[in-house]
Design a protein around this motif. Sequence first.
Motif, short mmCIF file in Angstrom:
data_model
loop_
_atom_site.label_atom_id
_atom_site.label_comp_id
_atom_site.label_asym_id
_atom_site.label_seq_id
_atom_site.Cartn_x
_atom_site.Cartn_y
_atom_site.Cartn_z
N VAL A 17 0.84 -1.19 0.00
CA VAL A 17 0.00 0.00 0.00
C VAL A 17 0.89 1.25 0.00
N GLU A 18 0.25 2.37 -0.28
CA GLU A 18 0.98 3.63 -0.50
C GLU A 18 1.83 4.04 0.71
N GLU A 19 1.31 3.84 1.92
CA GLU A 19 2.03 4.28 3.13
C GLU A 19 3.37 3.58 3.27
N GLY A 20 3.51 2.41 2.63
CA GLY A 20 4.74 1.63 2.78
C GLY A 20 5.88 2.07 1.90
N PHE A 21 5.69 3.14 1.11
CA PHE A 21 6.74 3.59 0.20
C PHE A 21 7.56 4.75 0.75
N ARG A 22 7.50 4.96 2.05
CA ARG A 22 8.36 5.94 2.68
C ARG A 22 9.54 5.20 3.32
N PRO A 23 10.77 5.74 3.34
CA PRO A 23 11.18 7.07 2.88
C PRO A 23 11.21 7.18 1.36
N SER A 24 11.40 8.44 0.89
CA SER A 24 11.18 8.78 -0.52
C SER A 24 11.98 7.99 -1.54
N PRO A 25 13.23 7.56 -1.32
CA PRO A 25 13.91 6.81 -2.40
C PRO A 25 13.32 5.42 -2.64
N ARG A 26 12.46 4.96 -1.76
CA ARG A 26 11.99 3.57 -1.83
C ARG A 26 11.25 3.24 -3.13
N PRO A 27 10.36 4.09 -3.64
CA PRO A 27 9.65 3.71 -4.88
C PRO A 27 10.58 3.36 -6.03
N GLU A 28 11.70 4.10 -6.18
CA GLU A 28 12.60 3.85 -7.30
C GLU A 28 13.29 2.49 -7.18
N LYS A 29 13.34 1.94 -5.98
CA LYS A 29 13.97 0.63 -5.80
C LYS A 29 13.05 -0.52 -6.20
N VAL A 30 11.79 -0.21 -6.44
CA VAL A 30 10.84 -1.25 -6.89
C VAL A 30 10.95 -1.36 -8.41
N ASP A 31 11.93 -2.16 -8.86
CA ASP A 31 12.19 -2.33 -10.28
C ASP A 31 11.51 -3.61 -10.78
N ARG A 32 11.85 -4.05 -11.99
CA ARG A 32 11.21 -5.23 -12.59
C ARG A 32 11.40 -6.48 -11.74
N VAL A 33 12.61 -6.65 -11.20
CA VAL A 33 12.89 -7.84 -10.40
C VAL A 33 12.09 -7.81 -9.10
N VAL A 34 12.04 -6.65 -8.45
CA VAL A 34 11.29 -6.53 -7.19
C VAL A 34 9.80 -6.76 -7.43
N ILE A 35 9.26 -6.25 -8.53
CA ILE A 35 7.85 -6.49 -8.85
C ILE A 35 7.60 -7.99 -8.99
N ASP A 36 8.50 -8.69 -9.71
CA ASP A 36 8.37 -10.15 -9.85
C ASP A 36 8.43 -10.85 -8.49
N GLY A 37 9.17 -10.28 -7.56
CA GLY A 37 9.27 -10.87 -6.22
C GLY A 37 8.00 -10.75 -5.40
N HIS A 38 7.00 -10.03 -5.92
CA HIS A 38 5.70 -9.89 -5.26
C HIS A 38 4.64 -10.81 -5.86
#
Length: 487
Positions: free
Chosen positions: A220-241
Amino acid sequence: MSSISNCCLFTAAVLIAFAIEIIATQTMDARIRDDSDLSQFYQLLEASQVANTTLTYRHVTVFAPTNRAFQKYNGTTKNLVLYHMSNFPKTIENLGDSISSELEGNPPLWVTRRPGTHGQEVYINNAKILIDRSNFQSKVSVGGDVKTQVLHIINEVLEPVRSNSMELPIYSPNAFEFLNQSENLDLGVHRLRIFRQRILTEKKEDVFKADGRYTFLIPVEEGFRPSPRPEKVDRVVIDGHVIPNHVLFTTPTPHNVPYQTLAFSDNVKVTVSFLKEHDKVYVQSNTLVGDAGHPTGVVLAEIIKPNIPVRNGVIHLIQRPLMVVDTTVKDFLEEKRDGPVYKFYEIIRDFGGDIMSTISHLRDVTLFAPSNAAFEEPGVQKILQDKERVKEMLNLHYVKDRLPIEKIKNKSVNQIPTAADKKKLYFNVAQEPNGNQIMTVEGGGVNATIITANIAATNGLIHIIDRVLGVPYTTVLEKLKTDPMLK
């Protein structure tokens, strides 16, 4: 005397045959109506013209929740009864991986089978079929055509995906349609825009649109803090979900069993398992093989809205992204105030003095954090009255080194000094009959089992253990029974 006995036997046989005939010809409607434990479901059945027509003229399987199930349910009941019906008559033995419901769009109901203490358990979505009360069958003749009807009783209300918009009704969405329309769905306060945007940016829509059987873990949206965190969700991380080939609802899914994610390849290997603690369920990603952008270790996230069924599997909304290691050991303790080790955090905060500051400044630290349940022991409660003993006890729980579980498994380390003066931790690996390995740590005369290992932080690791070190729990006899070193 003989003729009287024969007469009695004949009469009894006639009565039994008559009773069987009544049971055999009892209608589905009458069977549900006459069971007082299904009265709330029957009220919904009576109020639905479509459901009544189905019961009168068609093949049907009905999954009827008990009154207790409705008492625990706090959602809307509009059209709910149709999600509990299918026009395929299926006994428990004949249920496949899924069965389509009668709700608009015919969303599937997912079937899970698992071994139980009294034989096989069967679940529809997250609801357990009460086997000893199920498999009732009746026949309905419609114009000379005989229709079969089957009743199963379940212990939870089945809840479909619901739209909160009259203009945009949503029927049986797949996972991507769910994400794309999430603002129009009844998700309470939760928002999913950031994760959806990462999927679009990384062009991973097809993963969430794919037909099949999947488990999707959506932060959920609240879990993307601190601010650099969204950029770390790349193709591999998405597959890990995303877990392929398994539709994992929280109740039937076994504790601590790893499932391969789509991020399990030659270069990176990521599994996900479920962890149940009291009334909470967590998921943990374990990056077994990483690369420069994806460090090894475990990331833990609480499931905050579980068991959302979609056309291609099930969705769980989670507190934060998996695989992303961007917090310190101190941050992990503070991040989730009602998390799996929050009692340990509170004791450090209240009694630990400068321990938290010391931990936060160490470049390499391993914390052995007792679970919340460990602090419920009477002996631990007694120790908490003595501040000096509490501080010494806390110092037993961390070492100034990075100590992954693999070092303990391969026995490259079997003891290490702690922050407590002249006290060490001792490690052991025990083999269970089923082949599983149990890793234990002893400190201050107490032997604890590591129940969640290798939670990764930027400056170290956290292992969750089942006991508080340095606080006596057991008698001598119990110590001999439970310590693998003394067997």
